[in-house]
Design a protein around this motif. Structure first.
Motif, PDB file in Angstrom:
ATOM      1  N   LYS A  74      -2.107  35.773  40.981  1.00  0.00           N
ATOM      2  CA  LYS A  74      -1.311  34.757  40.288  1.00  0.00           C
ATOM      3  C   LYS A  74      -0.471  35.390  39.178  1.00  0.00           C
ATOM      4  CE  LYS A  74      -1.634  30.357  37.910  1.00  0.00           C
ATOM      5  NZ  LYS A  74      -2.495  29.267  37.451  1.00  0.00           N
ATOM      6  N   ASP A  75      -1.033  36.337  38.462  1.00  0.00           N
ATOM      7  CA  ASP A  75      -0.316  37.018  37.389  1.00  0.00           C
ATOM      8  C   ASP A  75       0.907  37.770  37.918  1.00  0.00           C
ATOM      9  OD1 ASP A  75      -0.050  37.994  34.620  1.00  0.00           O
ATOM     10  OD2 ASP A  75      -0.633  39.935  35.465  1.00  0.00           O
ATOM     11  N   VAL A  76       0.744  38.475  39.013  1.00  0.00           N
ATOM     12  CA  VAL A  76       1.856  39.231  39.602  1.00  0.00           C
ATOM     13  C   VAL A  76       2.926  38.274  40.141  1.00  0.00           C
ATOM     14  CG1 VAL A  76       2.508  40.832  41.447  1.00  0.00           C
ATOM     15  CG2 VAL A  76       0.448  41.253  40.088  1.00  0.00           C
ATOM     16  N   VAL A  77       2.510  37.183  40.738  1.00  0.00           N
ATOM     17  CA  VAL A  77       3.463  36.181  41.233  1.00  0.00           C
ATOM     18  C   VAL A  77       4.281  35.650  40.065  1.00  0.00           C
ATOM     19  CG1 VAL A  77       3.699  33.888  42.260  1.00  0.00           C
ATOM     20  CG2 VAL A  77       2.071  35.529  43.224  1.00  0.00           C
ATOM     21  N   GLU A  78       3.635  35.302  38.973  1.00  0.00           N
ATOM     22  CA  GLU A  78       4.346  34.761  37.814  1.00  0.00           C
ATOM     23  C   GLU A  78       5.308  35.776  37.211  1.00  0.00           C
ATOM     24  OE1 GLU A  78       4.554  31.577  36.869  1.00  0.00           O
ATOM     25  OE2 GLU A  78       3.327  31.232  38.653  1.00  0.00           O
ATOM     26  N   LYS A  79       4.926  37.035  37.190  1.00  0.00           N
ATOM     27  CA  LYS A  79       5.811  38.084  36.684  1.00  0.00           C
ATOM     28  C   LYS A  79       7.075  38.178  37.539  1.00  0.00           C
ATOM     29  CE  LYS A  79       2.272  41.017  34.604  1.00  0.00           C
ATOM     30  NZ  LYS A  79       1.601  42.323  34.654  1.00  0.00           N
ATOM     31  N   ASN A  80       6.900  38.116  38.856  1.00  0.00           N
ATOM     32  CA  ASN A  80       8.054  38.170  39.760  1.00  0.00           C
ATOM     33  C   ASN A  80       8.942  36.949  39.602  1.00  0.00           C
ATOM     34  OD1 ASN A  80       8.137  40.516  41.915  1.00  0.00           O
ATOM     35  ND2 ASN A  80       6.012  40.132  41.400  1.00  0.00           N
ATOM     36  N   LEU A  81       8.342  35.798  39.416  1.00  0.00           N
ATOM     37  CA  LEU A  81       9.126  34.581  39.212  1.00  0.00           C
ATOM     38  C   LEU A  81       9.921  34.649  37.911  1.00  0.00           C
ATOM     39  CD1 LEU A  81       6.588  31.903  40.469  1.00  0.00           C
ATOM     40  CD2 LEU A  81       8.639  32.739  41.640  1.00  0.00           C
ATOM     41  N   ARG A  82       9.332  35.228  36.888  1.00  0.00           N
ATOM     42  CA  ARG A  82      10.074  35.412  35.624  1.00  0.00           C
ATOM     43  C   ARG A  82      11.245  36.366  35.825  1.00  0.00           C
ATOM     44  NH1 ARG A  82       4.863  35.804  33.148  1.00  0.00           N
ATOM     45  NH2 ARG A  82       5.203  38.041  32.860  1.00  0.00           N
ATOM     46  N   ALA A  83      11.053  37.399  36.637  1.00  0.00           N
ATOM     47  CA  ALA A  83      12.138  38.345  36.917  1.00  0.00           C
ATOM     48  C   ALA A  83      13.276  37.650  37.659  1.00  0.00           C
ATOM     49  CB  ALA A  83      11.609  39.532  37.715  1.00  0.00           C
ATOM     50  N   ILE A  84      12.944  36.811  38.621  1.00  0.00           N
ATOM     51  CA  ILE A  84      13.968  36.064  39.356  1.00  0.00           C
ATOM     52  C   ILE A  84      14.765  35.191  38.400  1.00  0.00           C
ATOM     53  CG2 ILE A  84      14.358  34.200  41.027  1.00  0.00           C
ATOM     54  CD1 ILE A  84      11.921  35.317  42.590  1.00  0.00           C
ATOM     55  N   LYS A  85      14.068  34.418  37.602  1.00  0.00           N
ATOM     56  CA  LYS A  85      14.739  33.491  36.685  1.00  0.00           C
ATOM     57  C   LYS A  85      15.585  34.231  35.650  1.00  0.00           C
ATOM     58  CE  LYS A  85      14.120  29.505  33.800  1.00  0.00           C
ATOM     59  NZ  LYS A  85      13.244  28.674  33.038  1.00  0.00           N
ATOM     60  N   ARG A  86      15.054  35.300  35.114  1.00  0.00           N
ATOM     61  CA  ARG A  86      15.796  36.052  34.105  1.00  0.00           C
ATOM     62  C   ARG A  86      17.075  36.664  34.674  1.00  0.00           C
ATOM     63  NH1 ARG A  86      13.443  40.930  30.505  1.00  0.00           N
ATOM     64  NH2 ARG A  86      15.475  41.590  29.735  1.00  0.00           N
ATOM     65  N   ALA A  87      17.001  37.230  35.863  1.00  0.00           N
ATOM     66  CA  ALA A  87      18.200  37.802  36.485  1.00  0.00           C
ATOM     67  C   ALA A  87      19.198  36.696  36.796  1.00  0.00           C
ATOM     68  CB  ALA A  87      17.830  38.580  37.742  1.00  0.00           C
ATOM     69  N   TYR A  88      18.712  35.555  37.221  1.00  0.00           N
ATOM     70  CA  TYR A  88      19.571  34.389  37.468  1.00  0.00           C
ATOM     71  C   TYR A  88      20.343  34.045  36.193  1.00  0.00           C
ATOM     72  CZ  TYR A  88      20.814  29.569  38.673  1.00  0.00           C
ATOM     73  OH  TYR A  88      21.497  28.400  38.913  1.00  0.00           O
ATOM     74  N   GLU A  89      19.673  34.091  35.072  1.00  0.00           N
ATOM     75  CA  GLU A  89      20.296  33.731  33.802  1.00  0.00           C
ATOM     76  C   GLU A  89      21.190  34.844  33.238  1.00  0.00           C
ATOM     77  OE1 GLU A  89      16.760  32.850  31.583  1.00  0.00           O
ATOM     78  OE2 GLU A  89      16.631  30.815  32.411  1.00  0.00           O
ATOM     79  N   GLU A  90      20.875  36.095  33.535  1.00  0.00           N
ATOM     80  CA  GLU A  90      21.589  37.217  32.913  1.00  0.00           C
ATOM     81  C   GLU A  90      22.720  37.810  33.743  1.00  0.00           C
ATOM     82  OE1 GLU A  90      18.939  40.203  31.333  1.00  0.00           O
ATOM     83  OE2 GLU A  90      17.649  38.667  30.429  1.00  0.00           O
ATOM     84  N   VAL A  91      22.796  37.518  35.020  1.00  0.00           N
ATOM     85  CA  VAL A  91      23.855  38.112  35.835  1.00  0.00           C
ATOM     86  C   VAL A  91      25.220  37.691  35.292  1.00  0.00           C
ATOM     87  CG1 VAL A  91      23.940  36.293  37.617  1.00  0.00           C
ATOM     88  CG2 VAL A  91      24.614  38.629  38.195  1.00  0.00           C
ATOM     89  N   GLN A  92      26.143  38.626  35.306  1.00  0.00           N
ATOM     90  CA  GLN A  92      27.498  38.353  34.801  1.00  0.00           C
ATOM     91  C   GLN A  92      28.490  38.318  35.929  1.00  0.00           C
ATOM     92  OE1 GLN A  92      28.446  41.386  31.992  1.00  0.00           O
ATOM     93  NE2 GLN A  92      26.603  41.066  30.826  1.00  0.00           N
TER      94      GLN A  92
END
Length: 92
Positions: A74-92
């Motif tokens: 569950k911890d690794v899944v949540e880390k990956n989900l945070r990475a997805i969301k963060r890249a979604y927000e930070e892509v230019q």
């Protein structure tokens, strides 16, 4: 074009010699900070979702949660989900 690039999209556009549809996201930095390893695939997925608008962020997050849950903690899944969301927000 979406690239794992440490600088902004304007700088990337200069490097590739193309001005239209050039997008940069520092997926390596995001992966290191969120996942703890330089595995950029989930971060790049977040950027792709944002730029293409083919599917919603919510649908990708839900699908990834389902697909990863049987294979990763569950911890690794949540880390990956945070990475997805963060890249979604930070892509230019």
């Amino acid at each position: 074009m979406i690239a794992n690039y440490p600088e902004d999209s304007a700088k990337l556009a200069d490097v590739v010699g193309r001005k239209e549809n050039v997008h940069a996201v520092n997926a390596t930095k995001i992966a290191l900070e969120e996942i703890g390893r330089p595995m950029t695939n989930t971060a790049m997925l977040g950027a792709l979702v944002r730029i293409t608008n083919v599917v919603s962020l919510e649908s990708i997050m839900d699908e990834m949660r389902v697909k990863m849950s049987g294979k990763l903690s569950k911890d690794v899944v949540e880390k990956n989900l945070r990475a997805i969301k963060r890249a979604y927000e930070e892509v230019q």
